[in-house]
Design an enzyme around this catalytic site. Structure first.
Site, PDB file in Angstrom:
ATOM      1  CB  THR A  40      -8.848  -2.051   9.743  1.00  0.00           C
ATOM      2  OG1 THR A  40     -10.050  -0.525  10.021  1.00  0.00           O
ATOM      3  CG2 THR A  40      -9.149  -1.559   8.352  1.00  0.00           C
TER       4      THR A  40
ATOM      5  CD  GLU B 259      -7.088  10.067   5.909  1.00  0.00           C
ATOM      6  OE1 GLU B 259      -7.863   8.275   6.062  1.00  0.00           O
ATOM      7  OE2 GLU B 259      -7.890  10.654   6.493  1.00  0.00           O
TER       8      GLU B 259
ATOM      9  CG  ASP C 250      -6.271  12.410  10.648  1.00  0.00           C
ATOM     10  OD1 ASP C 250      -7.164  12.085  10.631  1.00  0.00           O
ATOM     11  OD2 ASP C 250      -5.087  11.073  10.641  1.00  0.00           O
TER      12      ASP C 250
ATOM     13  CE  LYS D 219      -5.455   8.888  14.335  1.00  0.00           C
ATOM     14  NZ  LYS D 219      -5.396   9.507  12.822  1.00  0.00           N
TER      15      LYS D 219
ATOM     16  CB  CYS E 248       1.904  -1.264   1.290  1.00  0.00           C
ATOM     17  SG  CYS E 248      -0.439  -1.516   1.517  1.00  0.00           S
ATOM     18  CG  HIS E 249       5.548  -0.651  -1.523  1.00  0.00           C
ATOM     19  ND1 HIS E 249       6.422  -2.219  -1.584  1.00  0.00           N
ATOM     20  CD2 HIS E 249       4.590  -1.006  -2.428  1.00  0.00           C
ATOM     21  CE1 HIS E 249       5.017  -3.325  -2.077  1.00  0.00           C
ATOM     22  NE2 HIS E 249       4.362  -2.378  -2.985  1.00  0.00           N
TER      23      HIS E 249
ATOM     24  CG  MET F 248       1.455  -5.613  -5.867  1.00  0.00           C
ATOM     25  SD  MET F 248       1.759  -4.832  -5.287  1.00  0.00           S
ATOM     26  CE  MET F 248       1.682  -4.011  -6.948  1.00  0.00           C
TER      27      MET F 248
HETATM   28  C1  HEC Z   1      -2.295  -2.066  -0.522  1.00  0.00           C
HETATM   29  C2  HEC Z   1      -0.688  -2.415   0.066  1.00  0.00           C
HETATM   30  C3  HEC Z   1      -0.006  -1.777  -1.308  1.00  0.00           C
HETATM   31  C4  HEC Z   1       0.321  -1.209  -2.400  1.00  0.00           C
HETATM   32  C5  HEC Z   1      -0.688   0.429  -2.217  1.00  0.00           C
HETATM   33  C6  HEC Z   1       1.480  -1.134  -3.152  1.00  0.00           C
HETATM   34  N1  HEC Z   1       1.994  -2.511  -2.750  1.00  0.00           N
HETATM   35 FE1  HEC Z   1       3.542  -2.992  -3.726  1.00  0.00          FE
HETATM   36  N2  HEC Z   1       2.736  -5.361  -2.795  1.00  0.00           N
HETATM   37  C7  HEC Z   1       2.578  -5.395  -2.015  1.00  0.00           C
HETATM   38  C8  HEC Z   1       2.692  -6.381  -1.462  1.00  0.00           C
HETATM   39  C9  HEC Z   1       2.247  -7.252  -0.038  1.00  0.00           C
HETATM   40  C10 HEC Z   1       3.614  -7.339  -1.635  1.00  0.00           C
HETATM   41  C11 HEC Z   1       4.547  -8.360  -1.501  1.00  0.00           C
HETATM   42  C12 HEC Z   1       3.194  -9.779  -2.020  1.00  0.00           C
HETATM   43  C13 HEC Z   1       3.186 -10.613  -2.473  1.00  0.00           C
HETATM   44  O1  HEC Z   1       3.774 -11.492  -1.115  1.00  0.00           O
HETATM   45  O2  HEC Z   1       3.572 -11.733  -2.825  1.00  0.00           O
HETATM   46  C14 HEC Z   1       4.300  -6.126  -3.439  1.00  0.00           C
HETATM   47  C15 HEC Z   1       4.590  -6.247  -3.971  1.00  0.00           C
HETATM   48  C16 HEC Z   1       5.238  -5.477  -5.148  1.00  0.00           C
HETATM   49  C17 HEC Z   1       6.287  -6.168  -5.886  1.00  0.00           C
HETATM   50  C18 HEC Z   1       7.304  -7.583  -5.526  1.00  0.00           C
HETATM   51  C19 HEC Z   1       8.151  -6.783  -5.016  1.00  0.00           C
HETATM   52  C20 HEC Z   1       8.899  -8.464  -5.310  1.00  0.00           C
HETATM   53  O3  HEC Z   1      10.250  -8.178  -4.991  1.00  0.00           O
HETATM   54  O4  HEC Z   1       8.716  -9.025  -5.508  1.00  0.00           O
HETATM   55  C21 HEC Z   1       6.482  -5.015  -6.190  1.00  0.00           C
HETATM   56  C22 HEC Z   1       7.321  -4.411  -7.865  1.00  0.00           C
HETATM   57  C23 HEC Z   1       5.152  -3.667  -5.937  1.00  0.00           C
HETATM   58  N3  HEC Z   1       5.344  -4.941  -5.189  1.00  0.00           N
HETATM   59  C24 HEC Z   1       5.206  -2.442  -6.563  1.00  0.00           C
HETATM   60  C25 HEC Z   1       4.451  -1.696  -6.005  1.00  0.00           C
HETATM   61  C26 HEC Z   1       3.872  -0.207  -6.238  1.00  0.00           C
HETATM   62  C27 HEC Z   1       5.049   0.517  -7.789  1.00  0.00           C
HETATM   63  C28 HEC Z   1       2.611   0.509  -5.911  1.00  0.00           C
HETATM   64  C29 HEC Z   1       2.415   1.695  -6.621  1.00  0.00           C
HETATM   65  C30 HEC Z   1       2.465   1.843  -7.940  1.00  0.00           C
HETATM   66  C31 HEC Z   1       2.792  -0.665  -5.143  1.00  0.00           C
HETATM   67  N4  HEC Z   1       3.413  -1.780  -5.060  1.00  0.00           N
HETATM   68  C32 HEC Z   1       1.312  -0.895  -4.085  1.00  0.00           C
HETATM   69  C33 HEC Z   1       1.380  -4.166  -1.435  1.00  0.00           C
HETATM   70  C34 HEC Z   1       1.292  -2.986  -2.072  1.00  0.00           C
END
Ligand code: HEC
Length: 729
Positions: free
Chosen positions: A216, A234, A356, A383, A661-662, A701
């Protein structure tokens, strides 16, 4: 004309990527999709960008080399990450000063479709601005015509492979050297492109894409070599290192390992032999960590490279080095020979660290008047909460004063250079014990700057505590698993109330460590700073305000809201005699993901706001198109979905891999959609298409190909439970 990222659908760019359209066509398509504003009768006009082939190459008159990167007096360009080798982020330009700053206005702006978290420092040379955005895409824009010259897309989504990766799609910067530009990627490549055309020249891999690491940080260039590190402490059994490559050819010049490997394999050098004395048990099984993901500074005066090193893998020393020990070179500044990577000296800020408290933060060089001598000093605010001033000729620490609440140590003994720890803070008995600073640190990667006129360093500071406990982790059986983050300690319960505010801007005198002025801020993660000979300090904030302060007193002199949280530091430069200030506006960074539950309050919901490069001048009168006002995400009702409590409990466990992320508890800080408001979660088919089959990989994603139907169902139930809990509030 295309709009900013479609909230939850695939953008044109992403579709093209997924369809495998050639980069050349993609480049033209994306170029044409840019929106440009300012300096015209209309507020917004389309940037009519010609296809790549007919764009005249960037004129290269400035020579980017050791001499120009060390030159503190030339203010026209911004050649390196920290402007010059010193990393001071101090500009000698003074057209914009304490009086005139009240006239500052938006001169022009550029919308960046498909971008998300923007945290990078742009670079400027010969009237061209270069910047990187999401998924390591790089842009070159002519500062006179304000038109895009080229875009380079390293197609990161395709390279990351099909499996999991932590949420670091953002990147803090790029590097320049002679006729080339360097970009390092999420999936672990270092790429050189022609800075005139954006054409890829070479690409090397410091590590294979399958390794649970990422890059990064900005590549740093000195003496014809490009240096990159990596992150991922991690995420698996990682052993950190930095690697230097020949800037011309990409051939590896040297590598410095930060922690020792298995002694049975032999040591790479004497430094590793020395470091191994400070570890116990079978640390190499856990990797050991120390990953250097940010702070590297080259010192042309002493011909030395300083590398700021990371924390231990795993965090809990009891697990990785059960009989104790300092665990070199974790959490240190290590001075190296820039030609060979040979060890010169080190200073460890947190011996035997277990919280950390990495020392990856920026390392800033300056000559300081201290007592009766001029000290060739380096400044560092890691940190662990102490601000350090170190004699960089010897590595001796001269000043070490807390700049935030510190509970793990009472002070640093300047005779020995060692912190004096407070009893009980190591959670040796498993905890819980409340410790300050938290693992977020009292300062992170948000750039500090130093103004040689005021003699002050400007630090975006953080003020949290946290509870450490290790859930009775058994060092004998614990294993680190690839891509499945596990720290072996810590609760997510960040303490409020340790200070009346959780973020602040501080002006610190490096000769004493005293805080000369401080501005408490409502948000926590505020962006890095810029300081100028105009007597100013600039900082963008989490709440979207861009503010100028009097560098001496901290008095606020000017403020403008840019409609979206700011996470990137500003730069300044001059074109045709006019001073400009530019910054990327695009809420993001690790905290907006991993601490999404804390950041949700800002209302910077995923996909709702346009990301921009915004440029200011004293003549600027452009009106930025309005952004959606900040707004909390409203969870949606899904009628037919009945939450099963047992499945939800299982799903909470599965969600551990999604939260970075979420956001914890499915409360998104804006780096990814808030899944409490996602209709996709209500449909087993749509959910599997996205989560298991990778339908949205191009937008960052990940694809979790190994998840079973049962695991997916459990996740759906957990997510719907979180939505219903929020709806019931
Ligand atoms: C590295 C970051 C990251 C991780 C870790 C991650 N996501 Fe995501 N997720 C995203 C991003 C960014 C988007 C939006 C993608 C787009 O704009 O099309 C997304 C979109 C989604 C969506 C679609 C949502 C929609 O309404 O369109 C779902 C469902 C989802 N993620 C579920 C999960 C689940 C369950 C996990 C774990 C198993 C997970 N994500 C892990 C970054 C992540």
């Amino acid at each position: 004309m295309m709009n900013a990222t479609e909230p939850n659908g695939l953008s044109e760019n992403a579709k093209a990527l997924m369809l495998g359209i050639s980069p050349r066509i993609l480049l033209a398509a994306v170029a044409a999709s840019f929106l440009l504003g300012g300096c015209s009768d209309q507020a917004v006009e389309t940037a009519a960008v010609a296809p790549a082939a007919s764009v005249p190459p960037v004129e290269k008159s400035s020579i980017i080399d050791d001499a120009s990167m060390a030159d503190e007096t030339a203010g026209e360009n911004w050649l390196a990450f920290g402007r010059t080798y010193s990393e001071q982020r101090f500009s000698p330009l003074d057209q914009i000063d304490r009086d005139s700053v009240t006239e500052l206005g938006v001169d022009w702006y550029l919308d960046i479709p498909n971008a998300r978290g923007l945290v990078g420092t742009p670079l400027v040379v010969d009237g061209v601005i270069y910047f990187n955005e999401s998924m390591n895409r790089v842009h070159a824009v002519d500062l006179r015509t304000r038109k895009q010259l080229w875009m380079y897309d390293p197609r990161v989504a395709e390279e990351t492979g099909t499996d999991l990766r932590a949420g670091w799609e953002h990147n803090r910067g790029i590097g320049l050297w002679k006729d080339k530009l360097y970009v390092a990627t999420w999936d672990g490549r270092l790429i050189a492109v022609d800075r005139a055309t954006g054409e890829e020249l070479w690409s090397v891999r410091p590590f294979p894409a399958e390794e649970p690491m990422y890059i990064t940080g900005a590549p740093k260039i000195f003496k014809g070599k490009v240096l990159v590190g990596n992150g991922g402490t991690e995420n698996g059994p990682n052993r950190g290192y930095v690697t230097a490559y020949d800037a011309e050819t990409g051939e590896q010049a040297w590598r410095f390992w930060i922690v020792p490997g298995n002694p049975a394999d032999g040591f790479e050098n004497d430094a590793m032999r020395m470091a191994a004395e400070t570890w116990t048990g079978e640390w190499w099984k856990f990797g050991g960590g120390g990953n250097a993901w940010h702070g590297f500074t080259y010192d042309p005066e002493l011909d030395t490279l300083y590398v700021g090193t990371g924390n231990g893998a795993p965090w809990n020393r009891k697990v990785r080095s059960p009989e104790g020990g300092d665990n070199l070179f974790l959490c240190s500044i290590v001075a190296l020979d820039p030609d060979t990577g040979e060890y010169k000296w080190h200073y460890q800020t947190t011996p035997g660290e277990t919280w950390d408290y990495n020392s990856n933060m920026d390392i800033v060089l300056a000559d300081l008047e201290m007592g009766d001598r001029t000290v060739k000093a380096l400044m560092h605010a890691p940190k662990n909460g102490f601000f350090y001033t170190i004699d960089r000729e010897t590595g001796k620490v001269l000043v070490a004063e807390p700049f935030s609440k510190v509970t793990w140590a009472s002070h640093v003994d300047l005779e020995t250079g060692r912190p004096v720890e407070m009893p009980g803070q190591r959670y040796e008995d498993g905890g819980p014990v409340r410790v300050a600073p938290s693992p977020w640190g009292a300062h992170s990667w948000h750039a500090m700057s130093y103004n040689p006129v005021t003699g002050l360093a400007y630090v975006p500071a953080l003020h949290f505590s946290i509870e450490f406990f290790d859930h009775g982790v058994d060092p004998a059986t614990w294993e680190s698993s690839r891509f499945e983050g596990d720290t072996t300690a810590v609760s997510l319960d960040l303490g409020e109330g340790e200070a009346p505010y959780m973020g602040s801007l501080q002006a610190i005198d490096p000769t004493t460590g005293s805080i000369e002025w401080e501005v408490p801020l409502a948000g926590k993660w505020n962006a890095g700073t810029l300081t100028t000979a105009g007597g100013l300090v600039f900082q963008g904030r989490a709440d979207g305000d861009f503010v100028a302060y009097d560098a001496k007193t901290g008095e606020e002199l000017w403020r403008k809201n840019l409609g979206l949280g700011i996470s990137a530091p500003p730069i300044t430069f001059e074109v045709d005699g006019v001073q400009y200030i530019s910054l990327l506006v695009g809420w993001g960074g690790g905290a907006a993901g991993i601490a999404g539950n804390l950041e949700v309050e800002h209302g910077w919901a995923y996909g709702r706001h346009t990301r921009r490069l915004v440029t200011f001048s004293l003549e600027g009168e452009t009106v930025l198109p309005p952004q959606s006002p900040p707004e909390a995400v409203r969870p949606i009702v899904i009628e037919h979905f009945d939450v099963d409590a047992d499945l939800a409990v299982q799903g909470a466990d599965e969600y551990g891999r999604c939260g970075s992320c979420h956001g914890p508890g499915a409360k998104s800080g804006g780096m990814a959609p808030d899944l409490r408001a996602s209709a996709v979660v209500g449909s087993a088919e749509a959910f599997a298409a996205v989560v298991r089959d990778g339908a949205k990989m191009a937008n960052g994603m990940p694809r979790y190909a190994h998840l079973t139907n049962n695991q997916l169902t459990a996740l759906q139930h957990y997510l719907r439970e979180q939505a219903e809990l929020a709806l019931a509030e």
